[in-house]
Motif scaffolding. Structure first.
Motif, PDB file in Angstrom:
ATOM      1  N   UNK A   1       0.838  -1.204   0.000  1.00  0.00           N
ATOM      2  CA  UNK A   1       0.000   0.000   0.000  1.00  0.00           C
ATOM      3  C   UNK A   1       0.874   1.255   0.000  1.00  0.00           C
ATOM      4  N   UNK A   2       1.925   1.231   0.814  1.00  0.00           N
ATOM      5  CA  UNK A   2       2.802   2.398   0.883  1.00  0.00           C
ATOM      6  C   UNK A   2       3.532   2.617  -0.449  1.00  0.00           C
ATOM      7  N   UNK A   3       4.046   1.528  -1.019  1.00  0.00           N
ATOM      8  CA  UNK A   3       4.727   1.677  -2.307  1.00  0.00           C
ATOM      9  C   UNK A   3       3.755   2.113  -3.395  1.00  0.00           C
ATOM     10  N   UNK A   4       2.480   1.730  -3.244  1.00  0.00           N
ATOM     11  CA  UNK A   4       1.472   2.175  -4.212  1.00  0.00           C
ATOM     12  C   UNK A   4       1.273   3.686  -4.117  1.00  0.00           C
ATOM     13  N   UNK A   5       1.260   4.201  -2.875  1.00  0.00           N
ATOM     14  CA  UNK A   5       1.151   5.654  -2.688  1.00  0.00           C
ATOM     15  C   UNK A   5       2.302   6.373  -3.379  1.00  0.00           C
ATOM     16  N   UNK A   6       3.504   5.820  -3.153  1.00  0.00           N
ATOM     17  CA  UNK A   6       4.685   6.451  -3.747  1.00  0.00           C
ATOM     18  C   UNK A   6       4.622   6.386  -5.269  1.00  0.00           C
ATOM     19  N   UNK A   7       4.079   5.280  -5.780  1.00  0.00           N
ATOM     20  CA  UNK A   7       3.939   5.147  -7.235  1.00  0.00           C
ATOM     21  C   UNK A   7       3.012   6.227  -7.774  1.00  0.00           C
ATOM     22  N   UNK A   8       1.897   6.415  -7.068  1.00  0.00           N
ATOM     23  CA  UNK A   8       0.940   7.442  -7.501  1.00  0.00           C
ATOM     24  C   UNK A   8       1.632   8.806  -7.536  1.00  0.00           C
ATOM     25  N   UNK A   9       2.526   9.025  -6.587  1.00  0.00           N
ATOM     26  CA  UNK A   9       3.212  10.318  -6.550  1.00  0.00           C
ATOM     27  C   UNK A   9       4.129  10.506  -7.763  1.00  0.00           C
ATOM     28  N   UNK A  10       4.821   9.424  -8.142  1.00  0.00           N
ATOM     29  CA  UNK A  10       5.727   9.580  -9.293  1.00  0.00           C
ATOM     30  C   UNK A  10       4.930   9.815 -10.585  1.00  0.00           C
ATOM     31  N   UNK A  11       3.700   9.270 -10.630  1.00  0.00           N
ATOM     32  CA  UNK A  11       2.856   9.534 -11.801  1.00  0.00           C
ATOM     33  C   UNK A  11       2.428  10.995 -11.794  1.00  0.00           C
ATOM     34  N   UNK A  12       2.019  11.451 -10.616  1.00  0.00           N
ATOM     35  CA  UNK A  12       1.538  12.828 -10.496  1.00  0.00           C
ATOM     36  C   UNK A  12       2.576  13.824 -10.988  1.00  0.00           C
ATOM     37  N   UNK A  13       3.836  13.578 -10.630  1.00  0.00           N
ATOM     38  CA  UNK A  13       4.914  14.471 -11.065  1.00  0.00           C
ATOM     39  C   UNK A  13       4.838  14.723 -12.568  1.00  0.00           C
ATOM     40  N   UNK A  14       4.563  13.657 -13.320  1.00  0.00           N
ATOM     41  CA  UNK A  14       4.621  13.763 -14.774  1.00  0.00           C
ATOM     42  C   UNK A  14       3.512  14.644 -15.350  1.00  0.00           C
ATOM     43  N   UNK A  15       2.415  14.770 -14.607  1.00  0.00           N
ATOM     44  CA  UNK A  15       1.307  15.581 -15.131  1.00  0.00           C
ATOM     45  C   UNK A  15       1.140  16.887 -14.375  1.00  0.00           C
TER      46      UNK A  15
ATOM     47  N   UNK B   1      -3.624  17.319 -10.039  1.00  0.00           N
ATOM     48  CA  UNK B   1      -3.297  17.101  -8.627  1.00  0.00           C
ATOM     49  C   UNK B   1      -3.207  15.611  -8.312  1.00  0.00           C
ATOM     50  N   UNK B   2      -2.457  15.294  -7.246  1.00  0.00           N
ATOM     51  CA  UNK B   2      -2.307  13.894  -6.885  1.00  0.00           C
ATOM     52  C   UNK B   2      -3.646  13.251  -6.538  1.00  0.00           C
ATOM     53  N   UNK B   3      -4.532  14.025  -5.887  1.00  0.00           N
ATOM     54  CA  UNK B   3      -5.824  13.450  -5.503  1.00  0.00           C
ATOM     55  C   UNK B   3      -6.588  12.986  -6.743  1.00  0.00           C
ATOM     56  N   UNK B   4      -6.509  13.755  -7.814  1.00  0.00           N
ATOM     57  CA  UNK B   4      -7.222  13.386  -9.040  1.00  0.00           C
ATOM     58  C   UNK B   4      -6.670  12.080  -9.605  1.00  0.00           C
ATOM     59  N   UNK B   5      -5.358  11.980  -9.644  1.00  0.00           N
ATOM     60  CA  UNK B   5      -4.724  10.759 -10.149  1.00  0.00           C
ATOM     61  C   UNK B   5      -5.109   9.573  -9.273  1.00  0.00           C
ATOM     62  N   UNK B   6      -4.998   9.790  -7.968  1.00  0.00           N
ATOM     63  CA  UNK B   6      -5.298   8.716  -7.013  1.00  0.00           C
ATOM     64  C   UNK B   6      -6.737   8.228  -7.203  1.00  0.00           C
ATOM     65  N   UNK B   7      -7.648   9.163  -7.391  1.00  0.00           N
ATOM     66  CA  UNK B   7      -9.059   8.802  -7.523  1.00  0.00           C
ATOM     67  C   UNK B   7      -9.266   7.900  -8.746  1.00  0.00           C
TER      68      UNK B   7
END
Length: 817
Positions: free
Chosen positions: A747-761, A767-773
């Motif tokens: 779960x934690x590594x998944x959060x970090x993954x979402x963050x690296x995706x967010x950086x790209x956009x 926003x990270x929340x949008x990606x996460x959703x």
DNA sequence: TACAGTCGGGG
DNA sequence: GTGTACGACTGTA
């Protein structure tokens, strides 16, 4: 040194194969005269030199790979300047103490005083005693000014004989192997040079390259040529005997190790002493291994830990885990550095390029018979905040315009700071000279000497030229040509010398440092960047970002000729070479995470027209990012890189999210090996000194609890096991002590993954929340696309793999109990 | 929100 | 044998 796990996992033997012996064959001109003498001639490469009582030991490797141990003499001088009476007293003290020296009167030029001084010259003809004599003499009167008194005998020997490590030489020796004459017929600035046919032995502990000082135990693995032997043994004495056998039989020139300095060599030496087994690590049996203890020091605003070092005599030991930047430029770069800095290979491998450039400056001074000041080791005085700002008004930065931009050109000044020093004659002794008033530094108004060529420019000129030529040669060769990589590694070694040269100008403790020279270089740099900006804007370009020596500009439908013209115009106006780094199809300048309205310099990624990707400041570039996340981000950028423009970029977003979903599935299915999830970080202090319970502190304390002594500046590596666990010790674990009981926190590594995706956009305002959703939604819809079945229980796969490895290891790990 | 701790840049 | 920086960013309390 920061070690990336990726590199650490590479087998030493593979790494060793990077060594290239592909240069032109080594040939000497035909010998014309035959002398009737008992002396013999040896041709070969200068391998090593070190002082012994009464002279120097000099090692040569010949073309057949034989090592020759020779002797030479070395007479050197150091100098004292001061008031006449005091010098007289000093002479009397020296005579009274019956020091084995010769006293003379001499005249030498002092760069900083800009004057020829009358000095006392103290001549010493036993290099092994120089250090002690200097100590004694300076103690007689510490207030006098001393010169040339703290240069290593090896360096002085190279200066005196006008040679360098790995120089091809022809020597004439008498029957006692005493060198009578030495001829060198190659310049260190030669681009193509041959190396001796080295015999290399590799030493490591079997298995992954985990830090044995952090509690891992495994048998010793010895690599010779293409074979590998594992010295498994319940009997350390037997193991030592076998190792000694290998050493004697193979007689390597170089021992390349992983953790040899801090672990393998000290253990071997200790065991050899304990079991009274001979151990011929040194080729020169009469000498002890040169030991230097571990230490922590500050560099670039952070604390660095350097392990103890074990330097051999007549043979080189290079520990790749304790070698400065060796992952960057390899052994080839290290050899190149030794040749041009005239510092012995084992030293140059272990010290920073800062001391390398300092050594080159000393060589320049020596060559010109200029006095070399004594380097004080006083810590720099604390500066107040004001002083720091005043003295460190560094390079110029124009904040980027946040967003995704199409058709952007990047222009870079080539080696800007070194070129400024060389072209504008900036050197500690040329700035604010009293003799020339017509050359003024922009903004500051400092004068620069026109009459005398500076020490720094003279040192840098051949280096800058050689680097440019290697880069050019590498560009001309096809991608798969091994020479191309060789040239690149050598150019990379030069790069680090050039970069630190500028830094050293501003460092008070540097031998040839002066803050005004540092400021002058910065001022010229700012001036050039401003000129470049104006020239670009005059031609209708819009500047999107600029930082110190690079600028990013845009003009719709600009043609190749426009870029050629603009670089020419800038080079002419600034007198500094500038080149087109490339044209980006698109580039994203990212906003600040803390304040999305704000731009940040140096956080960007983009794709050139030729498909090459460039990124700075994002997760994939950080050394503490786990390989899994780094690869994930690079993969995603690869997907985006197929986009030619903004519209296509937006289309690719979907593919990136699908890729992310796959990665998340694999993560949750427990399919990612621990090695890919390792976070690697430096400790800024000792474990007990941490105030908060963050992961670094937890892992550091875990290691401490296992009896591992951690010093400030050491690197730790760990995997997050249960990020939100109540008990801190459950949250993360050092890689060296992961066992079958632990799984990673998907779960934690998944959060970090979402963050690296967010950086790209983020440049598009996402926003990270949008990606996460979106990711969460998609993961809840398994029917929407095929996904692999989850194995059950969740951790089965890696657990199994890991356990077998652990068992295997435990069964065999007895050697270094 | 304040504070603690770590990283990159340069090519 | 060595740069006591600076700002961004993440994480803890």
């Amino acid at each position: 040194m920061a070690t990336h796990l990726k590199n650490a996992l590479t087998h030493l033997n593979d790494w060793n194969h990077q060594l290239i012996f592909a240069d032109s064959p080594f040939e000497y001109p035909f010998l014309r005269c035959v002398e009737v003498t008992m002396n013999k001639q040896i041709e070969g490469w200068l391998f090593d030199a070190y002082p012994v009582a009464g002279g120097m030991v000099v090692w040569l490797l010949d073309g057949e790979g034989r090592a020759h141990q020779l002797r030479d003499t070395l007479t050197t001088s150091f100098f004292v300047w001061g008031e006449r009476g005091e010098l007289h007293t000093l002479c009397e003290q020296i005579r009274a103490a019956r020091l084995p020296v010769q006293l003379k009167r001499a005249e030498r030029y002092d760069l900083f005083q800009r004057a020829t001084l009358e000095l006392l010259e103290i001549v010493v003809s036993d290099p092994a005693r120089v250090a002690n004599i200097v100590k004694t003499v300076t103690r007689f009167n510490p207030n006098l000014t001393y010169y040339n008194c703290d240069i290593s005998s090896a360096q002085l020997y190279f200066y005196e004989r006008n040679v360098f490590p790995l120089a091809p030489v022809r020597v004439e020796v008498n029957e006692q192997n005493q060198i009578c004459a030495m001829d060198v017929h190659e310049s260190p600035w030669e681009l193509n040079y041959a190396l001796p046919p080295f015999k290399v032995m590799t030493l490591k502990l079997e298995g992954d390259l985990l830090n044995p000082n952090h509690g891992v135990r495994a048998p010793l693995e010895v690599g010779l040529d293409d074979s590998t032997r594992v010295l498994v043994d319940d009997d350390p004495r037997e193991m030592l005997l076998r190792f000694q056998e290998l050493l004697v039989a193979y007689d390597p020139d170089i021992i390349v190790s992983a953790w040899g300095d801090s672990f393998i060599l000290p253990r071997l030496i200790e065991l050899a002493r304990k079991y009274r087994v001979p151990l011929s690590l040194n080729r020169d049996a009469t000498r002890d291994i040169q030991f230097r203890p571990a230490r922590s020091y500050f560099s670039y605003g952070r604390i660095v830990y350097k392990t103890a070092s074990h330097v051999l005599c007549g043979r080189w030991h290079i520990d790749r885990e304790n070698a400065f930047l060796i992952d960057d430029y390899g052994l080839d770069g290290t050899f190149e550095l030794a040749r041009i800095t005239q510092v012995p290979v084992q030293q140059v491998a272990r010290t920073s390029t800062g001391s390398g450039i300092s050594a080159m400056e000393m060589a320049t001074a020596y060559r010109n018979s200029w006095l070399i000041p004594w380097q004080k080791r006083e810590p720099e005085a604390w500066k107040t905040a004001d002083e720091l700002i005043a003295s460190d008004k560094g390079g110029l930065v124009f904040q980027p315009i946040v967003g995704l931009h199409e058709e952007v050109a990047e222009l870079d000044f080539v080696s800007m700071f070194p070129t400024i020093m060389e072209k504008f004659n900036v050197s500690p002794e040329t700035v604010n000279c009293p003799c020339c008033g017509d050359v003024r530094v922009p903004e500051l108004g400092y004068s620069i000497c026109r009459k005398r060529r500076g020490l720094i420019p003279e040192t840098l000129a051949p280096l800058i030229e050689k680097r440019v030529r290697y880069k050019q040669l590498a560009r001309e060769l096809p991608k798969d040509d091994p020479l191309r990589e060789l040239y690149k590694r050598r150019a990379s070694a030069h790069k680090w010398l050039l970069v630190t040269c500028f830094g050293y100008l501003g460092y008070k403790n540097a031998r040839f440092g002066k803050i005004e020279a540092h400021e002058a270089v910065n001022a010229y740099g700012r001036d050039a960047l401003l000129i470049a900006k104006e020239i670009a804007e005059l031609r209708g370009f819009r500047m999107l970002h600029a930082i110190v020596d690079s600028l990013w500009i845009h003009k719709a439908n600009a043609r190749n000729e426009d870029y050629a013209e603009i670089t020419r115009a800038i080079s002419d106006a600034t007198r500094l070479p500038i080149q087109l780094e490339g044209i980006y199809n698109w580039i994203a300048f990212l906003p600040s995470r803390q304040d999305p309205q704000m731009p940040v310099a140096n956080r960007y990624f983009g794709v050139f027209r030729d498909g090459e990707i460039k990124m700075r400041g994002i997760e994939a570039r950080r050394s503490d990012t786990p390989p899994f996340l780094r690869r994930a981000q690079v993969e995603m950028i690869n997907v985006l890189a197929t986009a030619k423009n903004r519209a296509e970029f937006l289309e690719r977003a979907r593919d990136v999210l699908l890729l992310t979903l796959d990665l998340l599935d694999r993560l949750h299915a427990g399919q990612i090996p621990f090695a890919d999830l390792v976070i690697s970080q430096h400790l800024s202090r000792e474990p007990q000194a941490y105030k908060t319970n963050h992961l670094n502190a937890i892992v550091a304390k875990e290691l401490l609890g296992r009896g591992v002594n951690l010093a400030a500046g050491e690197t730790i590596r760990y995997v997050i096991t249960e990020y939100r666990a109540r008990a801190p010790s459950d949250r993360a674990r050092a890689v060296e002590h992961l066992d079958g009981l632990y799984g990673y926190d998907a779960a934690r590594y998944a959060e970090l993954t979402a963050r690296t995706v967010t950086t790209l956009f983020s440049a598009l305002g996402v926003k990270q929340t949008a990606i996460q959703k979106r990711l969460d939604l998609a993961r809840q819809l398994p029917a929407a696309r095929p996904r692999p079945a989850l194995p059950s229980p969740q951790m089965e796969l890696p657990l199994f793999a890991w356990q077998t490895q652990q068992t295997y290891r435990m069964n065999r790990a007895r050697v270094f109990a």
